[in-house]
Design a protein around this motif. Structure first.
Motif, mmCIF file in Angstrom:
data_model
loop_
_atom_site.group_PDB
_atom_site.id
_atom_site.type_symbol
_atom_site.label_atom_id
_atom_site.label_comp_id
_atom_site.label_asym_id
_atom_site.label_seq_id
_atom_site.Cartn_x
_atom_site.Cartn_y
_atom_site.Cartn_z
ATOM 1 N N GLU A 280 0.827 -1.385 -0.066
ATOM 2 C CA GLU A 280 -0.049 0.044 -0.079
ATOM 3 C C GLU A 280 0.890 1.140 0.115
ATOM 4 O OE1 GLU A 280 -2.324 0.976 3.563
ATOM 5 O OE2 GLU A 280 -1.017 -0.307 4.706
ATOM 6 N N TYR A 281 2.155 1.275 0.649
ATOM 7 C CA TYR A 281 2.918 2.288 0.380
ATOM 8 C C TYR A 281 3.488 2.737 -1.037
ATOM 9 C CZ TYR A 281 2.696 1.540 5.347
ATOM 10 O OH TYR A 281 2.370 1.213 6.594
ATOM 11 N N VAL A 292 1.008 16.852 1.995
ATOM 12 C CA VAL A 292 1.813 16.646 3.134
ATOM 13 C C VAL A 292 3.223 17.068 2.758
ATOM 14 C CG1 VAL A 292 0.556 14.759 4.369
ATOM 15 C CG2 VAL A 292 2.580 14.434 2.861
ATOM 16 N N ALA B 143 -1.581 13.189 8.585
ATOM 17 C CA ALA B 143 -2.172 13.152 7.399
ATOM 18 C C ALA B 143 -1.853 11.628 6.859
ATOM 19 C CB ALA B 143 -1.534 14.091 6.552
ATOM 20 N N PHE B 146 -4.197 9.117 7.844
ATOM 21 C CA PHE B 146 -5.824 8.882 7.219
ATOM 22 C C PHE B 146 -5.782 8.157 6.103
ATOM 23 C CE2 PHE B 146 -9.371 11.204 6.084
ATOM 24 C CZ PHE B 146 -9.919 11.614 7.362
ATOM 25 N N PHE B 147 -4.580 7.777 5.345
ATOM 26 C CA PHE B 147 -4.803 7.137 4.354
ATOM 27 C C PHE B 147 -3.774 5.783 4.327
ATOM 28 C CE2 PHE B 147 -3.138 10.929 2.789
ATOM 29 C CZ PHE B 147 -1.841 10.534 2.292
ATOM 30 N N ILE B 148 -3.212 5.386 5.286
ATOM 31 C CA ILE B 148 -2.443 4.158 5.651
ATOM 32 C C ILE B 148 -3.157 3.128 6.428
ATOM 33 C CG2 ILE B 148 -0.526 3.363 6.364
ATOM 34 C CD1 ILE B 148 1.066 5.704 5.262
ATOM 35 N N GLY B 149 -3.257 2.075 5.826
ATOM 36 C CA GLY B 149 -4.158 0.869 6.457
ATOM 37 C C GLY B 149 -3.755 0.527 8.029
ATOM 38 N N GLU B 154 -10.025 6.777 8.210
ATOM 39 C CA GLU B 154 -10.963 7.541 9.024
ATOM 40 C C GLU B 154 -11.703 6.547 10.089
ATOM 41 O OE1 GLU B 154 -14.358 7.761 7.954
ATOM 42 O OE2 GLU B 154 -15.180 9.380 8.631
ATOM 43 N N GLU B 155 -11.806 5.612 9.892
ATOM 44 C CA GLU B 155 -12.670 4.915 10.908
ATOM 45 C C GLU B 155 -11.962 4.487 12.123
ATOM 46 O OE1 GLU B 155 -13.592 1.537 8.454
ATOM 47 O OE2 GLU B 155 -14.201 2.452 6.861
ATOM 48 N N GLN B 252 -7.892 6.279 16.602
ATOM 49 C CA GLN B 252 -8.553 7.005 15.299
ATOM 50 C C GLN B 252 -7.363 7.957 15.093
ATOM 51 O OE1 GLN B 252 -12.170 9.440 15.957
ATOM 52 N NE2 GLN B 252 -12.965 8.978 14.082
ATOM 53 N N ASN B 254 -7.462 11.054 14.643
ATOM 54 C CA ASN B 254 -7.404 12.353 15.493
ATOM 55 C C ASN B 254 -6.742 12.168 16.915
ATOM 56 O OD1 ASN B 254 -9.437 11.168 16.844
ATOM 57 N ND2 ASN B 254 -10.862 12.660 16.288
ATOM 58 N N ASN B 255 -6.345 10.995 17.171
ATOM 59 C CA ASN B 255 -5.385 10.659 18.441
ATOM 60 C C ASN B 255 -4.033 10.971 18.077
ATOM 61 O OD1 ASN B 255 -7.816 8.123 18.823
ATOM 62 N ND2 ASN B 255 -7.671 9.849 20.173
ATOM 63 N N GLY C 106 -17.230 6.993 9.995
ATOM 64 C CA GLY C 106 -16.112 6.719 10.862
ATOM 65 C C GLY C 106 -16.693 6.653 12.324
ATOM 66 N N LEU C 109 -19.195 3.688 12.682
ATOM 67 C CA LEU C 109 -18.396 2.386 12.879
ATOM 68 C C LEU C 109 -17.750 2.280 14.244
ATOM 69 C CD1 LEU C 109 -16.778 2.293 9.214
ATOM 70 C CD2 LEU C 109 -18.475 0.472 10.228
ATOM 71 N N ASN C 181 -10.413 11.226 -0.010
ATOM 72 C CA ASN C 181 -9.682 9.962 0.347
ATOM 73 C C ASN C 181 -9.942 9.725 1.748
ATOM 74 O OD1 ASN C 181 -8.021 7.949 -0.121
ATOM 75 N ND2 ASN C 181 -6.051 9.317 -0.204
ATOM 76 N N TYR C 182 -10.988 9.081 1.814
ATOM 77 C CA TYR C 182 -11.258 8.534 3.180
ATOM 78 C C TYR C 182 -12.336 7.218 2.920
ATOM 79 C CZ TYR C 182 -15.410 11.054 4.306
ATOM 80 O OH TYR C 182 -16.900 11.510 4.614
ATOM 81 N N SER C 183 -12.833 6.661 3.806
ATOM 82 C CA SER C 183 -13.586 5.427 3.601
ATOM 83 C C SER C 183 -14.854 5.889 2.869
ATOM 84 C CB SER C 183 -14.088 4.930 5.152
ATOM 85 O OG SER C 183 -14.678 5.983 5.687
ATOM 86 N N ARG C 215 -8.557 19.386 3.114
ATOM 87 C CA ARG C 215 -7.423 20.196 3.123
ATOM 88 C C ARG C 215 -7.052 21.134 1.913
ATOM 89 N NH1 ARG C 215 -2.790 18.673 5.933
ATOM 90 N NH2 ARG C 215 -3.057 17.600 7.778
#
Lengths: 315, 429, 411
Positions: A280-281, A292, B143, B146-149, B154-155, B252, B254-255, C106, C109, C181-183, C215
């Protein structure tokens, strides 16, 4: 070709806008050492004031009046808030602006509601200036470009050609000596803070209608203005200008190019099969990481050149 | 020496013991008893959250208060360790026999490892350079989360703390058990962090904070001192992150970002960076405000902002600083002499607060109300908010309180100074 | 206001004790409404609140549920997972058995997970999740739960409906996908990539883009990419600033495409779109201001607007509470297990036709409307003279798609 031209064009416009948003912060931060976390909030105030004033007397008076009102607000904040905190050091100052950002946010919600306001581009500037490869370039964007370049030139002239500017310059590099020479540094601070916030207000006046005017616009801007200031270097308006342009152009190009991390390694002759655990990276594209990139730049610059691109001194 | 004299010496010794350690006894009792007194689960989990943030804020103060490093990215270590802990929890769920109560060990390791990595290049300089690198790292990690598994987007990701081997009577199902686990870890972590302040490293950190040139000059490597403090601080932040994972079973994006880092900075500062107990007080108070204010008033953000601005302006040494200023007076045994002055200050302050809060509530109600309803109630008084009378009353009360404050505060200040001098004189005798 | 209510709530909760069913006659049925109600995202939470308050008052006027009034109790989750979990505990502590939530999948869930754990660990304090807006497919598929019911159509159903409408439009041939780009954004993209080829044989996807959430200031580079792809239509799940800034940048650049959106009607967005979007912006919803098929519903909405001076946005709030009323009446109690079983397979005659709660995955099926931002409308939305106008109606049966949900039910 088309791609390069447009990315450059969009990048320059965005960069100029970034510069406009961060020019005031450069002054404030370089001179007072205050990391003004409420800077984006003053940008927001500028947009709201401009909306309110333009409802009554039109856009052009608002263009002048709104930044002035924001500047006065900024001056009052400095005089009755920051100055009091100043003697305790930079961390309390910073936290003060932190709290101030909350307060301005709530002020805006109380004054104009939680939903945005319809602050629009003036009709006289609402036309496509020219068309290139079938895409319009709006006149208002050109206007924004003019304003921010004008702002750069004017600031530069004031700082290098006027007495006030020279005092400010002196205080930028040698704050203690300026004080020993008998200049009223607290008052200079107040004017700098007022001026810096007025510039943020001006950015709000012309950014608010180009983008959106709502209570989350300050959050949308986020901390990117700090990146511009730090990367540009402390005390350097030119540095901030260059940094803003670089960030604007890099970000635009990373959106335009569909390159993934993996394909970059592929160029180097590394084959990364899709069952690799870091798959995925490798599939992250430049577009994904576009927002970023400024922060990456920030960290790298600070590691390798802690005074920033054009900085005159470290803090 | 006669018996009587010995007796009175013993009495004085007792009294001074009580003065020195009474607070600790009280704190121990409170830690044990509070979740039984306020025994709803929401309260118990609030107390747990206080413990978590006590550890987090203490670890933050290892940087800010003890070593003079201002970080905008401390939540990176907290969050990373938390995510690692949730992942370990999931591995436990699928068969790895490891007790969940020991997860903070994993958290500590994760926080330490990341602290070593990021610390290796960010602690080379202090001041703004360090602060801005920490900001950059926090924005980057926030950031990416947000998009790394690994971070679940977001969940976020969740686990089950009730899986794996459990100690008898400690299933971790009921909130009260989780609270005691957190309390125990908080105690251990706080003691360790206190011990660190007493080590040569802790002392050197103070020296590096106060005067890096001199520390360098007498032969200390300031960069190494900062680096070690940074790595250790990351480790304790990791403990807090793991405790968070146990409490919420969920982390999540935001932590881990800038906002969470800002929040721990606020806690630490409000509590007072100059004292070990400062961050403890700050974490407890700010957590309480964050969780409770929102249930009392819609204008909580406004009060929150006002509170911070006023604290920074008028109590820059933080709660701990405020309390510690009373220490000599307390030790001299004349604290009661302040009571009338404080009483005098309290009344106009309360009047002002009542008026100001009333006014804020009315303004807030009229400008954000849903629909056309104009009837509201403040302090159980119901009225029509668009009529001028309530505005006038609240305004007059606030203004009156303000004027009274201006009139009485100089007297209070004078009394305070007198009592303080008396205390100092008594102690120096 | 709420300090007092909280106190009363605590006392009431203590009084009710464990058996929620044992409520006495003048006891209200409390329903938690948990959304962001303060801070920068407060408007998405407060928008739904007044709708639910109004529907609840309407039901109370008709005698409530089994003789009890409904009371909506507000909880602010500040759009944060951890606050949401604490507020959930607080609601459960007060003896509340039903939770209305939906803004942000989010959060939904995270809450779903917390509710599943709570209901297993504390059988006497269970709670049902009535989701009126979170549309991530996972909630009724891989992550479905017996305790969760969804009253809005999910991403896939809406995409099926959208593409079925779009295929009837001859001028749509090149489709571009741009999403956050999110769920949720990823779900929209995945659904479009599956359904555009399947349902629209004459159209191709000419580009797909995921951009960072909340953003982007300047969408010009993205618009440039859309332009370069030659697309005539864009499908986007974007909401809030990300939608308005995108459309604004496109208008500036003179990009002339049709926008098929999920959230063009969300509070604040019509204002930002304004005149520039007329005839170009479409959306897919279960209802909008100018669905005038039922005079009864029109009268209801007008009553709302007279009382609140604002527009009614969530028709599904009505379905949600009306169906809860039926479920509690059918169960004869507020016991969450009984009510949940009563929900399963329930059919309800709404003003707009029959809706059905599928037992298999707890997804509601209802009619969907494709509408267009237009200046030819009876009721305007936010901007005087502009509103959404129906373009196509997708019958409930045509929105049915399969599920992979395997639900564990309490025995």
């Amino acid at each position: 070709m088309e791609l390069v031209v447009f990315s450059l064009l969009n990048g320059i416009v965005f960069g100029l806008l970034l510069f406009m948003m961060s020019a005031g912060l450069t002054l404030i931060f370089s001179m007072m050492g205050v990391l003004n976390f409420a800077h984006a909030s003053f940008y927001m105030l500028g947009a709201y004031f401009a909306f309110q004033i333009s409802q009554a007397v039109g856009f052009w008076p608002a263009l002048v009046l709104a930044p002035l009102v924001v500047g006065v607000a900024g001056g009052l904040v400095e005089r009755y808030g920051l100055r009091r905190v100043h003697k305790h050091g930079h961390v309390p100052e910073l936290l003060f602006t932190f709290g101030l950002a909350f307060l301005i946010q709530e002020f805006v919600v109380l004054g104009w509601g939680r939903v945005g306001v319809p602050y629009r581009v003036p009709e006289i500037l609402n036309f496509p200036l020219f068309t290139l490869f079938g895409t319009n370039f709006p006149a208002y964007r050109a206007f924004m470009v003019l304003i921010s370049i004008g702002m750069f030139v004017a600031l530069f002239a004031i700082l290098t050609r006027t007495r006030v500017g020279l005092i400010v310059q002196a205080s930028l590099t040698h704050p203690h000596i300026a004080a020993t020479l008998g200049h009223n540094v607290p008052r200079v601070f107040m004017y700098v803070f007022a001026g810096g916030t007025a510039l943020a207000g001006l950015a709000g006046v012309i950014g608010g209608n180009a983008f959106v005017t709502n209570p989350s616009m300050a959050a949308l801007l986020g901390t990117i203005v700090f990146v511009v200031v730090i990367v540009g270097g402390l005390g350097s308006l030119t540095g901030a200008f260059i940094a803003a342009m670089v960030i604007g152009i890099v970000q635009t190009f990373s959106v335009a190019l569909d390159v993934s991390v993996g394909s970059f390694f592929g160029l180097l002759g590394l084959d990364l099969s899709s069952n690799s655990i870091f798959y995925e990276y490798w599939t992250l594209t430049l577009t994904d990481i576009a927002p970023v990139t400024p922060y990456l730049l920030l960290v790298l610059i600070l590691i390798f050149r802690p005074m920033g691109l054009m900085g005159k001194r470290e803090t | 020496m006669t018996d009587r004299a010995a007796g009175s010496v013993r009495n004085i010794a007792w009294a001074s013991y009580l003065r020195s350690y009474g607070l600790w006894v009280l704190a121990a009792v409170a830690i044990f008893a509070l979740p039984h007194v306020f025994d709803s689960r929401a309260n118990q989990s609030m107390f747990g959250q206080m413990g978590i943030f006590v550890v987090f804020a203490l670890s933050y103060n290892m940087l800010l208060g003890q070593s003079g490093m201002l970080s905008f990215g401390h939540a990176v270590y907290f969050g990373f360790a938390g995510f690692i802990s949730v992942h370990v929890m999931r591995i436990i769920e699928s068969g790895f026999a490891f007790p969940v109560v020991l997860l903070p060990l994993f958290g500590a390791a994760a926080g330490l490892a990341l602290g070593i990595i990021f610390g290796s290049f960010s602690t080379r300089r202090a001041g703004t350079v360090f602060a801005m690198i920490s900001l950059g790292i926090a924005e980057l990690v926030g950031a990416l989360a947000f998009f790394i598994g690994f971070f679940g987007g977001e969940e976020g990701i969740s686990g089950d703390r009730m899986s794996g081997p459990s100690l008898p009577g400690l299933s971790l199902g009921p909130q009260i058990q989780v609270y005691y686990v957190i309390a125990a870890w908080t105690l251990v972590a706080a003691l360790l962090m206190y011990a660190i302040t007493r080590t040569p490293l802790g002392r050197m950190a103070n020296a590096v904070r106060d005067n890096p040139e001199r520390a360098e000059f007498i032969g200390y490597n300031t960069q190494r001192v900062r680096f070690r403090m940074f790595a250790l601080s990351g480790m304790f932040a990791g403990v807090a992150g793991a405790l968070f994972a146990i409490q919420f079973e969920f982390l999540q994006f935001n932590n881990i970002g800038v906002a969470a880092s800002g929040s721990v900075l606020l806690m630490t500062f409000i509590g007072g960076v100059g004292f070990f107990m400062g961050p403890i007080l700050g974490a407890i108070l700010v957590t309480f405000l964050e969780l409770e204010l929102v249930n009392v008033t819609q204008a909580w953000l406004l009060y929150f902002g006002l509170f911070f601005v006023l604290m920074v302006m008028f109590v820059p040494a933080g709660l701990a600083g405020l309390i510690m200023r009373h220490q000599p007076i307390w030790r001299a045994g004349i604290l009661h002499k302040l009571a009338p002055a404080y009483g005098l200050a309290l009344v106009p302050s309360l009047i002002f607060a009542v008026g100001a809060i009333g006014l804020i509530e009315i303004i807030y109600f009229t400008s954000t109300r849903a629909g056309l309803n104009t009837v509201m109630s403040v302090y159980t008084i119901t009225f029509d908010a668009v009529k001028p009378l309530p505005w006038i009353i609240a305004g007059v009360v606030a203004a009156g309180g303000f004027v009274l404050c201006r009139l009485t505060f100089p007297t209070v200040r004078k009394v305070w100074d007198e009592v303080f001098l008396e205390a100092m004189a008594k102690l120096n005798r | 206001m709420s300090a007092k209510r909280l106190f009363i709530g605590a006392v009431a909760a203590a009084g009710v004790g464990l058996g929620a069913a044992a409520a006495n006659a003048n006891e209200t049925i409390k329903i938690a409404y948990q959304e962001p109600l303060s801070g920068p995202f407060a408007n998405i939470g407060t928008a739904g609140l007044s709708d639910f308050l109004f529907v609840a008052a309407d039901i109370n006027k008709r005698g409530g549920i089994l003789g009890h009034d409904i009371e909506i109790v507000q909880f602010d989750n500040k759009l944060s997972g951890q606050e949401a979990i604490i507020q959930l505990q607080r609601a459960i502590d007060q003896g509340i058995r039903f939770l209305l939530q939906g803004q942000s999948s989010g959060i939904a869930l995270a809450l779903g997970d917390a509710i599943t754990k709570n209901n297993a660990r504390n059988p006497d304090n269970r709670i049902l999740h009535l989701n009126y807006a979170a549309v991530a497919p996972a909630l009724t598929n891989e992550k479905c739960s017996f305790w969760h019911f969804r009253f809005d159509a999910n991403v896939d159903m809406k995409m099926a409906a959208l593409t079925n409408y779009m295929k009837t439009q001859s001028d749509i041939s090149k489709v571009y996908l741009i999403n956050q780009n999110y769920s949720f954004g990823q779900a929209v993209e995945a659904a479009a990539k599956k359904m555009v080829p399947a349902n629209m044989p004459n159209a191709t996807i000419v580009g797909a883009e995921l951009h960072p959430l909340a953003r982007i200031q300047d969408f010009a580079p993205y618009v440039q990419k859309i332009k370069a792809s030659g697309a005539d239509t864009v499908i986007t799940g974007n909401w809030g600033n990300d939608l308005t800034l995108l459309i604004k940048a496109a208008n500036d650049a003179g990009l002339d495409v049709k926008w098929f959106t999920y959230y063009a009607g969300a509070s604040g967005t019509p204002t930002a779109i304004g005149k520039a979007g007329v005839g170009k912006v479409f959306m897919i919803t279960e209802w909008h201001q100018n669905v005038l098929e039922s005079a009864e519903l029109e009268e209801f909405v007008n009553r709302y607007e007279a009382e609140y001076g604002d527009e009614f946005l969530f028709y599904r709030s009505k379905n949600t509470l009306e169906m809860l009323k039926l479920a509690i009446e059918a169960a004869g109690s507020t016991d969450p297990v009984k009510v949940a079983f009563a929900f399963e397979g329930m059919k309800y005659e709404s003003e707009l036709g029959t809706v059905e709660m599928r037992a298999e995955d707890h997804q509601l099926f209802q009619k969907l409307y494709v509408s267009k931002w237009s200046d030819n409308v009876k009721y305007s939305q936010e901007v005087e003279g502009l509103g959404f106008e129906t373009q196509g109606v997708i019958e409930s049966a045509d929105t049915r798609i399969g599920t992979v949900c395997k639900m564990e039910r309490p025995s």
